[in-house]
Design an enzyme around this catalytic site. Structure first.
Site, mmCIF file in Angstrom:
data_model
loop_
_atom_site.group_PDB
_atom_site.id
_atom_site.type_symbol
_atom_site.label_atom_id
_atom_site.label_comp_id
_atom_site.label_asym_id
_atom_site.label_seq_id
_atom_site.Cartn_x
_atom_site.Cartn_y
_atom_site.Cartn_z
ATOM 1 N N PHE A 223 11.637 3.784 6.617
ATOM 2 C CA PHE A 223 12.080 2.636 7.397
ATOM 3 C C PHE A 223 11.269 1.372 7.145
ATOM 4 C CE2 PHE A 223 13.248 6.339 10.095
ATOM 5 C CZ PHE A 223 14.619 6.221 9.944
ATOM 6 N N ASN B 259 -2.398 13.401 7.901
ATOM 7 C CA ASN B 259 -2.690 12.463 8.982
ATOM 8 C C ASN B 259 -4.161 12.433 9.380
ATOM 9 O OD1 ASN B 259 -0.038 11.634 9.113
ATOM 10 N ND2 ASN B 259 0.532 13.129 10.671
ATOM 11 N N LEU C 127 0.811 -1.217 0.000
ATOM 12 C CA LEU C 127 0.000 0.000 0.000
ATOM 13 C C LEU C 127 0.843 1.265 0.000
ATOM 14 C CD1 LEU C 127 -2.710 -1.050 2.638
ATOM 15 C CD2 LEU C 127 -2.875 -1.164 0.148
ATOM 16 N N GLY C 128 2.072 1.166 0.477
ATOM 17 C CA GLY C 128 2.929 2.340 0.538
ATOM 18 C C GLY C 128 4.295 1.978 1.068
ATOM 19 N N ASP D 289 1.526 15.967 15.630
ATOM 20 C CA ASP D 289 1.760 15.973 14.189
ATOM 21 C C ASP D 289 0.436 16.014 13.428
ATOM 22 O OD1 ASP D 289 3.429 16.091 11.984
ATOM 23 O OD2 ASP D 289 3.567 13.917 11.761
ATOM 24 N N ASP E 36 -1.059 8.009 12.279
ATOM 25 C CA ASP E 36 0.366 8.319 12.428
ATOM 26 C C ASP E 36 0.700 8.923 13.788
ATOM 27 O OD1 ASP E 36 3.037 8.621 12.022
ATOM 28 O OD2 ASP E 36 2.844 9.512 10.033
ATOM 29 N N GLY F 78 8.144 3.876 2.861
ATOM 30 C CA GLY F 78 8.706 5.066 3.488
ATOM 31 C C GLY F 78 10.137 4.834 3.915
ATOM 32 N N LYS G 246 -1.958 17.269 10.862
ATOM 33 C CA LYS G 246 -1.859 17.936 9.565
ATOM 34 C C LYS G 246 -2.724 17.161 8.588
ATOM 35 C CE LYS G 246 2.405 15.401 8.477
ATOM 36 N NZ LYS G 246 3.837 15.521 8.138
ATOM 37 N N THR H 114 5.943 19.612 11.235
ATOM 38 C CA THR H 114 5.954 20.186 9.891
ATOM 39 C C THR H 114 5.748 21.693 10.018
ATOM 40 O OG1 THR H 114 5.025 18.143 9.016
ATOM 41 C CG2 THR H 114 4.895 20.081 7.608
#
Length: 425
Positions: free
Chosen positions: A68, A188, A63-64, A183, A205, A66, A185, A224
């Protein structure tokens, strides 16, 4: 980067009534909202399993990906239920530069174990080995809220409030448990499903989230730039009010399609945040109600103690009208869809550009890793990082190593860490 020390209970920071009263004076009304849709937390809900994840789950498509690890769709063999498996590479030893610190992943698990709410992503299972941890999470299929809204031709404030109210309920639930997300935003804030009459919000997240213990101070330089509060940049104590500033920024963007503090560079953005100066341009906010502006004003306050709490937001007259006139005003007011669509398009482009340029730049640096062939450069497609040509396992491994090295480098205070792997892309 964090510090601890003696301090007043941060869970009570900024607790004040929109009408100037104290939380204690609100009595039962506060209690009803705090426990709305609350569910009992079972401390034994999730324990670390050391067996092979494939013994219990069938691993399906990716699905995705990143810095790590990656996220895969998976099916629990015993129930047939689908989940999202978040596979995280962890450091094998303290001196290693590859992988995420195991303590950081365990903190995220610890926090998710304490959160059982309809508007918060749920943790179902955890697997742990020496080199990897796997979080089995609720499968969230609806994509980002902002993408969903950008597809619409028009949206009234009343419609927008339906989503914002769900976000506030999830945040209020977290804060009553002394947990701050740190976080919040658009990336998320997701939808469980989007092709339904009333989509359900899911906050995801929790990699930066913290349990703010009584009598401790927590400080951090993570976040961010355009969504963080002044106290983050000033390296001051953080708590639930830090999340409320982010909600103020998100609401401003949602209504106008503009970011209140966005500058040409991150440095300029951070300077604007610290100054705390913003405005409601009449040309942009001509269809915005005065109650909506008041709601934002009571969140974008430099002093964290002056900001509304999530519970207070839920009883603000913009969210919960006190009379028919207020209800009619918000139903007749609308968000600036033309600007919002432009903002969302720029946001998606910037996310894709930042991810690809960082990866390609690092992969060309011989000091970090062996350079990739030109035809193996990455580009961004939709929500996932995909290769322009079939990559070998070696190339994927090289990319992950570069990204790990990138995040392990010490970060200057002004260059705040951006988030890594999305829990459910």
């Amino acid at each position: 980067m964090a510090e601890s020390g003696r301090a007043p209970d941060p869970a009570n920071m900024g607790v004040r009534s929109p009408n100037g009263g104290s939380k204690s004076s609100q009595g039962e009304e506060y209690e009803d909202i705090i426990h709305l849709e609350d569910e009992v937390f079972n401390p034994n809900m999730t324990s670390f399993k050391h067996e092979n994840v494939e013994d219990l789950y069938e691993l399906l498509e990716k699905l995705g990906s990143g810095h790590f690890g990656e996220v895969k769709k998976c099916k629990e063999k015993s129930t047939g239920t689908y989940y999202a498996g978040k596979f995280i590479k962890t450091r094998k030893c303290k001196g290693s530069r590859l992988g995420l610190d195991r303590d950081q992943v365990e903190r995220e698990v610890f926090i998710l174990q304490q959160l059982e709410h309809p508007n918060i992503m749920r943790l179902h299972d955890v697997f742990a080995s020496k080199a990897e941890m796997v979080l089995i999470l609720e499968l969230i299929r609806g994509g980002e809220l902002f993408d969903f809204i950008a597809e619409k031709e028009a949206l009234s404030e009343e419609d927008a409030i339906e989503f914002l109210e769900q976000i506030l309920k999830g945040v209020a639930y977290m804060h009553t448990r002394s947990i701050a997300h740190f976080d919040l935003k658009p990336e998320n804030i997701m939808l469980l499903q989007k092709d339904v009459p009333h989509p359900k919000i899911k906050i995801i997240d929790f990699g930066l989230a913290q349990k703010i213990e009584d009598g401790t101070v927590f400080k951090s330089l993570c976040g961010t730039p355009q969504y963080i509060a002044p106290e983050v940049i000033n390296y001051e104590p953080l708590g639930p009010p830090t999340d409320m500033w982010s909600i103020g920024v998100i609401t401003y963007i949602l209504l106008s399609g503009l970011s209140p503090f966005q500058g040409e560079t991150d440095q300029e953005t951070l300077t604007n945040v610290v100054a705390g100066s913003y405005e409601f341009d009449d040309r942009i906010f001509k269809q915005t109600s005065e109650l909506a502006k008041d709601f934002i004003r009571q969140l974008l306050l430099k002093d964290p103690r002056d900001r509304m709490t999530a519970v207070e937001c839920l009883i603000h007259p913009w969210i919960k009208p006190l009379n028919r006139k207020q209800a009619v005003n918000r139903s007749r007011s609308s968000i600036n869809m033309k600007n919002f669509k432009k903002f969302n398009a720029r946001r998606k482009w910037k996310l894709s550009y930042n991810m690809v340029s960082a990866c390609n730049r690092l992969c060309r640096m011989k000091l970090l890793c062996n350079p990739m062939k030109d035809e193996e450069e990455l580009f961004y497609s939709g929500d996932l990082l995909r290769p322009t040509s079939p990559l070998t396992e070696r190339s994927n491994k090289t990319r992950r190593q570069c990204e790990s090295d990138q995040e392990d480098e010490k970060t200057k205070p002004v260059t705040l860490l951006r988030r890594r792997l999305s829990s459910c892309s």
